[in-house]
Design an enzyme around this catalytic site. Structure first.
Site, PDB file in Angstrom:
ATOM      1  N   ARG A 263     -10.162 -11.790   0.581  1.00  0.00           N
ATOM      2  CA  ARG A 263     -10.948 -12.851  -0.062  1.00  0.00           C
ATOM      3  C   ARG A 263     -10.215 -14.186  -0.006  1.00  0.00           C
ATOM      4  O   ARG A 263     -10.851 -15.245  -0.049  1.00  0.00           O
ATOM      5  CB  ARG A 263     -11.327 -12.441  -1.494  1.00  0.00           C
ATOM      6  CG  ARG A 263     -10.199 -12.317  -2.457  1.00  0.00           C
ATOM      7  CD  ARG A 263     -10.574 -11.475  -3.668  1.00  0.00           C
ATOM      8  NE  ARG A 263     -10.616 -10.044  -3.337  1.00  0.00           N
ATOM      9  CZ  ARG A 263     -10.940  -9.073  -4.183  1.00  0.00           C
ATOM     10  NH1 ARG A 263     -11.246  -9.353  -5.437  1.00  0.00           N
ATOM     11  NH2 ARG A 263     -10.955  -7.824  -3.794  1.00  0.00           N
TER      12      ARG A 263
ATOM     13  N   LYS B 153       0.856  -1.194   0.000  1.00  0.00           N
ATOM     14  CA  LYS B 153       0.000   0.000   0.000  1.00  0.00           C
ATOM     15  C   LYS B 153       0.889   1.239   0.000  1.00  0.00           C
ATOM     16  O   LYS B 153       1.817   1.341   0.783  1.00  0.00           O
ATOM     17  CB  LYS B 153      -0.890   0.012   1.247  1.00  0.00           C
ATOM     18  CG  LYS B 153      -1.992  -1.026   1.209  1.00  0.00           C
ATOM     19  CD  LYS B 153      -2.849  -0.957   2.454  1.00  0.00           C
ATOM     20  CE  LYS B 153      -3.897  -2.062   2.481  1.00  0.00           C
ATOM     21  NZ  LYS B 153      -4.976  -1.866   1.500  1.00  0.00           N
TER      22      LYS B 153
HETATM   23 ZN   LIG Z   1      -5.542  -5.721   1.535  1.00  0.00          ZN
END
Ligand SMILES: [Zn+2]
Length: 490
Positions: free
Chosen positions: A337, A263
């Site tokens: 997920r 990120k």
């Molecule tokens: Zn993530």
């Protein structure tokens, strides 16, 4: 930073407004129908208040030794965003005062309105008093409420009311814990202690056990961490009188760096909240258990950290999930997920009547809805309208998105059964839900809640803090509708 909820003694009396100040309670919240406000301010009793009102100041007065805060709420309250905002505002007027005893008095409402408002105000008052963990010096937590005197005497289910406040508070407390205090191992330790205290069955599927079970999707994410703290924790509350069984699954990424798809541009800040879904599942379990609801609950927490390291998973790897499906990894920041896929497989094997998962899953859902709503996906589309309505009434609003099979076109892989996510721009919240649907049998009713509303300035429903614990109240409201958990033969 332990979580302790101190339930106050709540008593109900038919005290009149004129007798209210006779109670030896220093502070009273007095609620009057909005429709009577003008008449009230014109009366003798309201003379000073009219001045305060014209200046936009809180309407307060001293009666004997008692300080009374007056608020005006609709004579016929209807659960919805507007009412919840008024409830949070009213509670805030007294929740911050350093008193441990309080009177809550409703004047001039019908029994039904008084019951509804008492319930919501009590929840909002108690929620506002739960201190979130803080490492700040000199921040004195406010005293807990020891006693609340309510009038008039209405009938409320206090175990259910207090259970919800305590469960939501637990979810917010855990989510607010900094990543340095709540790593995967520390989180598991806390869950273990809570399970022992509450008498829940607890089994931790550690990485050795998950490897034997073939849970390669979860393990791909777990690999990056420097310790073996990641695990799928299974808790069970099984009351003897249970009529149905619900599975609650939560994403518990204690810190999400994004992995090798790191990120950037500040996107990692706040990523200790990525375990919010698991905190909601756990808080809901606590609320149900404390209320003694006749529902068996299997709670599954997918606890891991998404880090970089020599063994961390990489884009273009192919891994095999617990149901045998192969997944081509596209983006390591779509770790939620992955951990949920195997957890859903384990949860579905226990044949619940309803499966609900909660996850702070996609930026796409937040871009679509903001944080006022959370995204709702359901493999029973005929339920959606009612679920949306339950969301409105609970104050935790959800909005539906499609779950049609043809969205799978973007999840086609050249090398594996499934792509983890679509490369490039896509409706990722829908893709994520479609991806997860490959790990849930179509015969099992399933709700997937993408928690875009988990963090919202000003709060949701009866909760005013920015970390909202979104999902506990909504789930309790929908489980109260038996039709969602009585569909074993659908
Ligand atoms: Zn993530």
């Amino acid at each position: 930073m332990q979580y302790h909820f101190h339930a106050p003694i709540i008593t109900f009396h038919d005290t009149s407004l004129s007798d209210l100040a006779q109670l030896t309670v220093p502070v009273a919240l007095v609620v009057i129908p909005s429709e009577q406000k003008a008449a009230w301010l014109q009366s003798d009793a309201g003379h000073d208040l009219a001045l305060a009102d014209s200046l936009g100041r809180p309407l307060e007065r001293q009666v004997g030794a008692q300080w009374q805060q007056l608020v005006f709420l609709p004579e016929q309250p209807v659960k919805g965003t507007k009412l919840y905002q008024s409830i949070r505002d009213a509670a805030a007027l007294v929740a911050n005062l350093p008193c441990s005893e309080l009177a809550l008095h409703l004047e001039g409402f019908t029994p039904a309105a008084a019951t509804l408002l008492s319930e919501l105000l009590l929840q909002a008052l108690l929620s506002a008093r739960i201190p979130l963990p803080s490492s700040k010096h000199g921040s004195e937590p406010r005293p807990v409420f020891t006693t609340i005197h309510c009038s008039p005497a209405v009938t409320l289910s206090l175990p259910a009311l207090l259970g919800e406040v305590e469960g939501n508070g637990l979810a917010r407390h855990l989510a607010a814990m900094p990543a340095s205090e709540l790593g995967a191992s520390q989180y598991r330790q806390r869950v273990r202690e809570l399970a022992a205290k509450e008498g829940w069955h607890c089994h931790e599927w550690d990485q050795r056990e998950l490897a034997l079970r073939g849970a390669g999707a979860f393990l791909a994410v777990a690999r990056g961490a420097e310790d073996d703290g990641a695990a799928i924790v299974h808790l069970r509350y099984a009351p003897a009188n249970a009529g149905s069984k619900v599975a609650l699954v939560g994403k518990g990424i204690c810190h999400d760096s994004g992995g090798y798809n790191l990120k950037i541009n500040g996107g990692m800040y706040g990523m200790h909240l990525d375990m919010g879904g698991s905190a909601v599942a756990l808080g809901t379990l606590l609320a149900i258990s404390r209320a003694g609801l006749p529902i068996e609950v299997d709670c599954w927490l997918a606890i891991a950290e998404n880090h970089i390291g020599p063994r961390a998973f990489r884009p273009s790897e192919v891994v095999t999930a617990a149901n045998g499906k192969t997944i081509e990894v596209v983006d390591t920041d779509a770790e939620g997920r992955m951990v949920l896929a195997d957890t859903l497989v384990l949860a579905a094997e226990q044949a619940p009547d309803l499966l609900i998962d909660y996850a702070t899953l996609t930026g796409a859902c937040k871009r679509a809805l903001g944080s006022r709503y959370s995204g709702l996906f359901c493999n029973r589309p005929e339920w959606l309208a009612e679920l949306v309505e339950i969301g409105q009434h609970s104050g935790e609003r959800v909005w539906p998105f499609p779950l049609d099979e043809d969205y799978d076109d973007t999840l086609k892989s050249d090398w594996a059964d499934l792509l983890q996510c679509a490369p490039g721009a896509s409706c990722d919240h829908i893709d994520a839900a479609r991806f997860l649907s490959h790990f849930v049998p179509a015969t099992l009713p399933w709700l997937h809640i993408d928690l875009s509303g988990f963090r919202h300035k000003g709060g949701h429903g009866v909760v005013s803090s920015e970390i909202t614990g979104f999902g506990v109240r909504l789930t309790l409201a929908l489980l109260a509708q038996s039709r969602f958990i009585a569909n074993r033969a659908v």
